[in-house]
Design a protein around this motif. Structure first.
Motif, short mmCIF file in Angstrom:
data_model
loop_
_atom_site.label_atom_id
_atom_site.label_comp_id
_atom_site.label_asym_id
_atom_site.label_seq_id
_atom_site.Cartn_x
_atom_site.Cartn_y
_atom_site.Cartn_z
N GLU A 1 22.92 25.56 29.11
CA GLU A 1 22.44 26.25 27.79
C GLU A 1 23.45 27.47 27.45
OE1 GLU A 1 18.52 26.86 27.13
OE2 GLU A 1 18.83 28.14 25.24
N ASN A 2 23.70 28.26 28.57
CA ASN A 2 24.41 29.53 28.49
C ASN A 2 25.91 29.29 28.19
OD1 ASN A 2 22.28 31.06 29.17
ND2 ASN A 2 22.62 31.23 31.44
N LYS B 1 25.71 28.61 24.60
CA LYS B 1 25.61 29.65 23.90
C LYS B 1 26.85 30.58 23.67
CE LYS B 1 20.79 30.80 24.61
NZ LYS B 1 19.72 31.91 25.55
N THR C 1 29.25 28.87 21.17
CA THR C 1 28.84 29.20 19.78
C THR C 1 29.11 30.52 19.42
OG1 THR C 1 27.17 27.46 20.31
CG2 THR C 1 26.86 28.82 18.36
N PHE C 2 28.94 31.50 20.33
CA PHE C 2 29.16 32.86 20.08
C PHE C 2 30.56 33.12 19.89
CE2 PHE C 2 28.13 37.23 19.80
CZ PHE C 2 28.91 37.83 20.79
N PHE D 1 21.79 36.07 22.15
CA PHE D 1 22.80 35.21 21.78
C PHE D 1 22.02 34.33 20.36
CE2 PHE D 1 26.48 35.50 24.40
CZ PHE D 1 25.87 36.13 25.44
N ALA E 1 21.25 30.54 18.57
CA ALA E 1 21.11 29.32 19.33
C ALA E 1 22.17 28.69 19.50
CB ALA E 1 19.85 28.90 18.33
N PRO E 2 22.49 28.03 20.58
CA PRO E 2 23.56 27.31 21.08
C PRO E 2 23.84 25.73 19.99
CG PRO E 2 22.01 26.68 22.65
CD PRO E 2 21.28 27.80 21.57
N THR F 1 24.79 22.37 20.26
CA THR F 1 24.86 21.28 21.47
C THR F 1 25.73 20.34 21.21
OG1 THR F 1 23.05 19.98 20.54
CG2 THR F 1 22.52 21.90 21.90
#
Ligand code: RIB
Ligand code: CA
Length: 310
Positions: free
Chosen positions: A52-53, A56, A59-60, A96, A98-99, A101
């Protein structure tokens, strides 16, 4: 911008992890590296959390790179995370978004690495900045990849003391059997261990400068406030950025070709990387070991690299 240089194709195996986050930023924004794939492995925190990180961060950063989940635990060793260093989520300190996916592949990391390596016209550099579980399985399950791997440039190991055990660095100590498989594989290895990681410091004055280096700098500053890999007040250890720095600025390092063996049977030394600089074991070299780093030049490079994350 050096646009005429051919980008070096790499795969990063990672467990974000605050220091991983900065290493990933530098690699993803570099115009000299092509990150073909990100693979995740349990380490700083669980497999689910590091995956998940990773999503994230992509995405960021606004970067489109495929991500493949790998192993949730070491081959044999009992899994113990480093959430005391990186926080419960593994990236405490910054909120952060939301990622997305979409980049997450169905494929297991080992299979995705094999596919990317075998499909590539150019040999791929593997950049593991976490436990070596995925890399070991790749080399054992698919030996055909070995001749298509240019180098394994890892953050891991230590010529001297450990940071997980008395003599074991975290990435090696998390999965000693995997590390032993990798060091015995015959694939060219560069080992950037604690010997350089402990000197790859972000000092308080650097953090204050980084805070004003755009959104990645702002992210870094707030992660640093939470990071317990060193201290905000005296110096934060950018372990994983050493592996990326080797790719982008190898002159920062003093390197010695030597023989490295991972201790598996020691009761108190298990996970130690025995770096045989004096040749006592009479073995042929199997790794280039970074024995020193120009700490001042690293600080300059690191800040320039964060500045370039735009
Ligand atoms: O020993 C430092 C290593 O362990 C780094 O890769 C850090 O992220 C942790 O994984
Ligand atoms: Ca890491």
């Amino acid at each position: 911008m050096e646009t005429d240089m051919k980008k070096r194709p790499i795969i990063i195996d990672t467990d974000p992890g605050i220091d991983d986050a900065l290493a990933l930023a530098i690699a993803l924004f570099s115009d000299r590296l092509e990150v073909k794939l990100l693979t995740t492995v349990a380490g700083n925190v669980s497999l689910e959390a590091v995956t998940e990180n990773t999503l994230k961060l992509l995405t960021f950063f606004g970067k489109k790179v495929p991500v493949a989940k790998g192993c949730a635990e070491p081959l044999l060793e009992t899994f113990v995370d480093a959430s005391n260093v990186h926080g419960k989520t593994g990236m405490e300190g910054y909120d952060f978004p939301a990622p997305d996916t979409a980049p997450l592949l169905e494929e297991h990391a080992v299979n995705a690495m094999r596919r990317v390596i075998m499909e590539s016209e150019e040999p791929i550099t593997l950049v593991p900045i976490a436990a070596l579980t995925n890399i070991a399985l790749l080399l054992k399950l698919y030996p055909e990849v070995r001749e298509k791997i240019r180098e394994i440039v890892m953050m891991g190991g230590s010529i001297t003391r450990g940071n997980k055990g008395v003599m074991s660095e975290f990435n090696i100590g998390t999965d000693p059997e995997a590390a032993a498989i990798v060091f015995k594989s015959g694939v060219p290895i560069v080992m950037a261990g604690l010997d350089v990681g402990l000197k790859a410091l972000v000092l308080p004055e650097d953090s204050e400068e980084i805070l004003h280096m755009g959104k990645v700098g702002d992210m870094a500053y707030h992660l640093f406030k939470r990071y317990r890999g060193g201290s905000f007040g005296t110096g934060l250890k950018m372990y994983d950025s050493c592996a990326v720095a080797y790719l982008l600025k190898p002159e920062l390092f003093t390197v010695e070709e030597t023989y490295v063996e991972v201790e598996l049977a020691g009761t108190v030394t298990r996970g130690c990387t025995a770096v045989d600089l004096k040749g006592y074991l009479r073995q042929k070299p199997n790794a280039k070991v970074c024995v020193d780093i120009d700490g001042e030049a690293f600080r300059v490079w690191f800040k320039q690299s964060i500045q370039a994350c735009v």
